[in-house]
Write a protein that holds these residues in place. Sequence first.
Motif, PDB file in Angstrom:
ATOM      1  N   ALA A 172      -7.144  -5.753  -5.530  1.00  0.00           N
ATOM      2  CA  ALA A 172      -6.392  -6.165  -4.304  1.00  0.00           C
ATOM      3  C   ALA A 172      -5.553  -5.055  -3.621  1.00  0.00           C
ATOM      4  N   THR A 173      -5.342  -5.494  -2.099  1.00  0.00           N
ATOM      5  CA  THR A 173      -4.389  -4.479  -1.480  1.00  0.00           C
ATOM      6  C   THR A 173      -3.082  -5.622  -1.342  1.00  0.00           C
ATOM      7  N   ALA A 229      -8.216   8.784 -11.159  1.00  0.00           N
ATOM      8  CA  ALA A 229      -8.981   7.470 -10.950  1.00  0.00           C
ATOM      9  C   ALA A 229      -8.175   6.260 -11.381  1.00  0.00           C
ATOM     10  N   PRO A 230      -7.049   6.064 -11.038  1.00  0.00           N
ATOM     11  CA  PRO A 230      -5.982   5.085 -11.497  1.00  0.00           C
ATOM     12  C   PRO A 230      -6.732   3.693 -11.359  1.00  0.00           C
ATOM     13  N   GLU A 231      -6.132   2.656 -12.341  1.00  0.00           N
ATOM     14  CA  GLU A 231      -6.514   1.384 -11.953  1.00  0.00           C
ATOM     15  C   GLU A 231      -5.781   0.938 -10.789  1.00  0.00           C
ATOM     16  N   GLY A 272     -12.248   1.699  -5.644  1.00  0.00           N
ATOM     17  CA  GLY A 272     -12.112   0.089  -6.249  1.00  0.00           C
ATOM     18  C   GLY A 272     -10.608   0.202  -7.122  1.00  0.00           C
ATOM     19  N   THR A 273      -9.557   0.899  -6.326  1.00  0.00           N
ATOM     20  CA  THR A 273      -8.373   0.906  -7.141  1.00  0.00           C
ATOM     21  C   THR A 273      -7.442  -0.403  -6.568  1.00  0.00           C
ATOM     22  N   THR A 274      -6.587  -0.806  -7.374  1.00  0.00           N
ATOM     23  CA  THR A 274      -5.668  -1.716  -6.812  1.00  0.00           C
ATOM     24  C   THR A 274      -4.529  -1.201  -5.828  1.00  0.00           C
ATOM     25  N   LEU A 275      -4.149  -1.533  -4.814  1.00  0.00           N
ATOM     26  CA  LEU A 275      -3.100  -0.932  -4.196  1.00  0.00           C
ATOM     27  C   LEU A 275      -1.676  -1.444  -3.795  1.00  0.00           C
ATOM     28  N   VAL A 276      -0.733  -0.957  -4.136  1.00  0.00           N
ATOM     29  CA  VAL A 276       0.505  -1.598  -3.965  1.00  0.00           C
ATOM     30  C   VAL A 276       1.354  -0.859  -2.926  1.00  0.00           C
ATOM     31  N   ILE A 277       1.821  -1.099  -1.494  1.00  0.00           N
ATOM     32  CA  ILE A 277       2.510  -0.301  -0.842  1.00  0.00           C
ATOM     33  C   ILE A 277       3.707  -1.090  -0.708  1.00  0.00           C
TER      34      ILE A 277
END
Length: 229
Positions: free
Chosen positions: A35-36, A160-162, A193-198
Motif C-alpha cells: 500500500a501507499t 529492495a526494501p519491503e 512493489g514496496t510499501t510506501l509511508v510518507i
Amino acid sequence: MTKILNVRNLRKTYTSGAKDLTVLDDINFAIEKGATFSIVGPSGSGKTTLLGLCAGLDKLDTGSVELCGQELSQLTEDKRALLRNQKVGFIFQDFQLLPTLTALENVAVPLELQGAAHAIKDAKNLLHKVGLGDRYDHYPSQLSGGEQQRVALARAFANAPEILFADEPTGNLDEETGEKVIKLLFDLNKEMGTTLVIVTHDLDLAQLTQHILRLKGGKIIANETTAVS
C-alpha cells in the motif's frame, strides 16, 4: 491482505523539566503490504515521532509496533538495526548523504553492507533509473538539492526494501523539483512493489497515496481511504 505494519495502543511521552509531554496517545492503525500511505498533520502533531517509532528508530512507552512480522519491542537494538538494514528504506528531508562518498558510493553502501555480489553494477543501474547516470563520480557538494534527493532515492531502494519511510521528502526542494522527485519515488515504488509511508504536511502529496492518517495534538483525528486505486 498481509499487514506489513501494525500499530496498537501506541503512546510516547517525553519528560521536559518537571513536566511530562505526551507526543502520541492511543495510536492504532495498520498498513497492508504494497500500500501507499501518508501521515499528515500540523507541525508538532507527532508525525516524525510516529515514523521513528514505526521504523524502530525510537522506543515506544506503551503499546506495540509489529513491522515486517516482528514485534519491535521484543527485539534488541542490534536486531532492530538488522531488520532495518534488510527490509526498510529511508528518505529524509535533508538527504543524509555521506559527504565524503560519491553518488555511486553512497548508493552502493547498503548493497555492500549486505554483501551483494554486484553492488557497484546495481548502484549504477539505480542511479541511471533516477536520471543520474552521468553523476556517478560527483560528491554531494557538487550536486543540486534535487540531484542529492535523487541519489537518496536510489540509495533507499538499493536493498529492495519491503517498506520505505519518507519523512518530508520534498521539504527542501522547490515545487518543480519536488514534483519530479515524487514522480520518481512513486514510479520506483510501483516497480519494486514496496510499501510506501510518507510523512508530509503537503496535502496534495498525501492525496497521491491510497490512505491518509491525520494527526492533531498527538492523536488520530481521521484515517481515510482516497480515490487512488
